[in-house]
Scaffold this active site. Structure first.
Site, PDB file in Angstrom:
ATOM      1  N   ASP A 103       0.851  -1.188   0.000  1.00 30.97           N
ATOM      2  CA  ASP A 103       0.000   0.000   0.000  1.00 30.97           C
ATOM      3  C   ASP A 103       0.887   1.238   0.000  1.00 30.97           C
ATOM      4  O   ASP A 103       1.492   1.595   1.022  1.00 30.97           O
ATOM      5  CB  ASP A 103      -0.923  -0.003   1.223  1.00 30.97           C
ATOM      6  CG  ASP A 103      -2.098   0.949   1.049  1.00 30.97           C
ATOM      7  OD1 ASP A 103      -2.137   1.680   0.037  1.00 30.97           O
ATOM      8  OD2 ASP A 103      -2.983   0.953   1.919  1.00 30.97           O
ATOM      9  N   ALA A 104       0.991   1.869  -1.157  1.00 33.79           N
ATOM     10  CA  ALA A 104       1.883   3.026  -1.286  1.00 33.79           C
ATOM     11  C   ALA A 104       1.206   4.181  -2.021  1.00 33.79           C
ATOM     12  O   ALA A 104       1.705   5.296  -2.002  1.00 33.79           O
ATOM     13  CB  ALA A 104       3.158   2.629  -2.028  1.00 33.79           C
ATOM     14  N   LYS A 105       0.075   3.893  -2.688  1.00 33.51           N
ATOM     15  CA  LYS A 105      -0.696   4.936  -3.391  1.00 33.51           C
ATOM     16  C   LYS A 105       0.201   5.835  -4.230  1.00 33.51           C
ATOM     17  O   LYS A 105       0.102   7.059  -4.193  1.00 33.51           O
ATOM     18  CB  LYS A 105      -1.522   5.747  -2.387  1.00 33.51           C
ATOM     19  CG  LYS A 105      -2.520   4.895  -1.590  1.00 33.51           C
ATOM     20  CD  LYS A 105      -3.431   5.704  -0.698  1.00 33.51           C
ATOM     21  CE  LYS A 105      -4.473   4.842   0.006  1.00 33.51           C
ATOM     22  NZ  LYS A 105      -3.933   3.780   0.893  1.00 33.51           N
ATOM     23  N   ARG A 106       1.083   5.217  -5.023  1.00 36.00           N
ATOM     24  CA  ARG A 106       2.000   6.000  -5.844  1.00 36.00           C
ATOM     25  C   ARG A 106       1.329   6.481  -7.120  1.00 36.00           C
ATOM     26  O   ARG A 106       0.417   5.835  -7.618  1.00 36.00           O
ATOM     27  CB  ARG A 106       3.226   5.145  -6.219  1.00 36.00           C
ATOM     28  CG  ARG A 106       4.095   4.727  -5.029  1.00 36.00           C
ATOM     29  CD  ARG A 106       4.660   5.929  -4.303  1.00 36.00           C
ATOM     30  NE  ARG A 106       5.707   5.566  -3.367  1.00 36.00           N
ATOM     31  CZ  ARG A 106       5.603   5.610  -2.033  1.00 36.00           C
ATOM     32  NH1 ARG A 106       4.487   5.997  -1.457  1.00 36.00           N
ATOM     33  NH2 ARG A 106       6.634   5.302  -1.275  1.00 36.00           N
TER      34      ARG A 106
ATOM     35  N   ASP B 108      -2.597   9.895   1.689  1.00 34.11           N
ATOM     36  CA  ASP B 108      -3.304   8.790   2.326  1.00 34.11           C
ATOM     37  C   ASP B 108      -4.241   9.415   3.343  1.00 34.11           C
ATOM     38  O   ASP B 108      -4.502  10.613   3.270  1.00 34.11           O
ATOM     39  CB  ASP B 108      -2.324   7.793   2.972  1.00 34.11           C
ATOM     40  CG  ASP B 108      -2.850   6.373   2.907  1.00 34.11           C
ATOM     41  OD1 ASP B 108      -3.869   6.094   3.571  1.00 34.11           O
ATOM     42  OD2 ASP B 108      -2.266   5.546   2.204  1.00 34.11           O
TER      43      ASP B 108
END
Lengths: 318, 318
Positions: A103-106, B108
């Protein structure tokens, strides 16, 4: 092998479509992990502690869940020592047979987004040849704000390296609607437009179980929206945050699943790691007590979700 | 001191509202940096090379520009060794008096976004007390897809630690409109709605020059949209990508500036690092030749931008 086939096989084997989020928040980790860390520097000490904590969680849940979702923010916070702990965590989880959803939402554009894709899911060129990246995840979460240009390079790398992504489509938080619920002139919300793009890409990369490794993040906190999004993305696997600590209950996640009991994987982080104990208990417990408590929370989550699915879907495959 | 005041002071001193993007793309870095790297492992060797390259660029431009914008993707690609090179790059640039804008496009929710904010701009709790983070940037770029909840924790950390952010409002790439140009029922585009939020937050955190450290990314490739966004966010500093290699020219950036010649900082990455030389030249050049070429490209960019601003704005402050 399509990585979503591996995920489906493990869900069927463990009878568990849930994923444990590894969020090692130093303010909530039991005190027993913070003593006796012998390291050279303060940052290295924290890195060692993060990995020890992560390893214990992985050992506790590896036979009970199909996947873990390490959240890089809690490691990256400590710079290179934190990222070293993250590398070890990802590698250790894979060595135990778990599917790893980073989970890094890059996101970014052009050669920059290619660098993220290569460095988390692909191959990296070093000075003496091509290597697996030191963070070699199975799946990565991706933010779509910059448009399709910022997603396509991830998909290309996934197809080439048998990896997957979960594109943020409808997130579980309360302010998610500010952007995601805006309705465009074609009558679709931003979430639905992204879903349409994801679905189109997913079609070209589907495994033997009928599901695609080009998946979507759809929050448990918006079950009605999940119905609509499920129709737009029938082949995409859903990663479902918002269960437990964020307020979603077992019934809320039903619209994310298909009749076969597949198609979605539900995440819990705080509910498994922390909220089953009071702050005081986490201060005083031993590692054995903590681990037993994590195991119980994991089994409880499986039971809660499994019983609701089994009750609802007659064609359940597990 | 408000970090945007420092940025303004340096822009006035160098007569240069441009920023050099540090994008160390291994496929484009001159061959002379890739020889003779003595390190223990392949990943460590790349990390050493990334820092050497970054240090040379910083040494070359430190008296000519107010700021650098290291792009973490090109370092993070190599895991913990890459991030170690990034830490050293950020620290070295600060030691030379440069303002450091970390381009990471993080976001996030909840305690996760707080971890990003603390780890890039704030303070981190270790096992034996509170420390500056090992990546201690002046500014960070932030993606707003998850809504205001995903931005506010960054702002709180900025105010507390005299740091800044640039929120992605209208990006320079061709597919940016897919989400950002969608018009909501109130008649505003997504970009304009985000701008409105940024402006409100910016008002509460303004420095002596009249500008806020809660800034916005607004691409040079959409000058008409920049006019509108400038009116919505009069106090926010603009970080302007898209100049040079992405197609934006000096005139396109005018709408991002105010009459005083302040209010915006224009980024160029590839135009300064790579495109002034052919692939063949970069293969054959010496470090001295490469550095001379980078210096010339930096001076040329300053001249191009400065002359256009000077010609347009009679009340220019430098």
């Amino acid at each position: 092998m399509n990585i979503t086939d591996k995920l489906c096989d493990k869900i069927i084997k463990t009878k568990n479509p849930s994923v444990i989020g590894l969020d090692p928040d130093i303010s909530k980790i039991p005190e027993c992990y913070k003593n006796n860390v012998k390291s050279k520097s303060p940052f290295e000490a924290v890195g060692d502690m993060l990995f020890e904590f992560s390893r214990d969680i992985i050992d506790t849940v590896s036979e009970l869940v199909p996947a873990v979702k390490p959240q890089i923010a809690f490691y990256e916070k400590y710079g290179s020592y934190g990222v070293a702990a993250f590398e070890k965590t990802v590698a250790y989880a894979k060595s135990k047979g778990l599917v790893v959803i980073e989970d890094a939402k890059r996101n970014d554009i052009g050669n920059t987004v290619k660098a993220y894709a290569d460095g988390h899911l692909g191959r990296v060129e070093l000075l003496d040849g091509s290597y697996k990246p030191s963070v070699d995840a199975d799946f990565l979460t991706v933010t779509p704000f910059l448009g399709s240009e910022s997603i396509k390079p991830f998909i290309d790398v996934c197809v080439k390296n048998s990896k997957g992504i979960f594109v943020l489509v409808k997130t579980s938080n309360t302010s998610s609607g500010e952007i995601q619920d805006v309705v465009a002139s074609d009558g679709m919300t931003i979430s639905q437009s992204i879903a349409k793009y994801v679905s189109k890409q997913a079609d070209t990369y589907t495994g033997e179980h009928g599901y695609s490794s080009i998946g979507a993040v759809v929050g448990a906190t918006y079950p009605e929206e999940a119905v609509t999004l499920g129709k737009i993305m029938p082949k995409s696997y859903f990663l479902v945050p918002g269960y437990g600590a964020q307020g979603g209950c077992a019934k809320d996640i039903l619209p994310c699943f298909n009749e076969d009991g597949l198609g979605a994987i539900v995440n819990s982080s705080r509910g498994i790691l922390y909220t089953h104990m009071s702050d005081e208990e986490r201060t005083q417990c031993s590692r054995e007590e903590y681990i037993a408590s994590v195991k119980e929370a994991t089994l409880q989550m499986r039971e809660n979700i499994y019983s609701v699915l089994k009750n609802e879907f007659l064609q359940m495959r597990y």
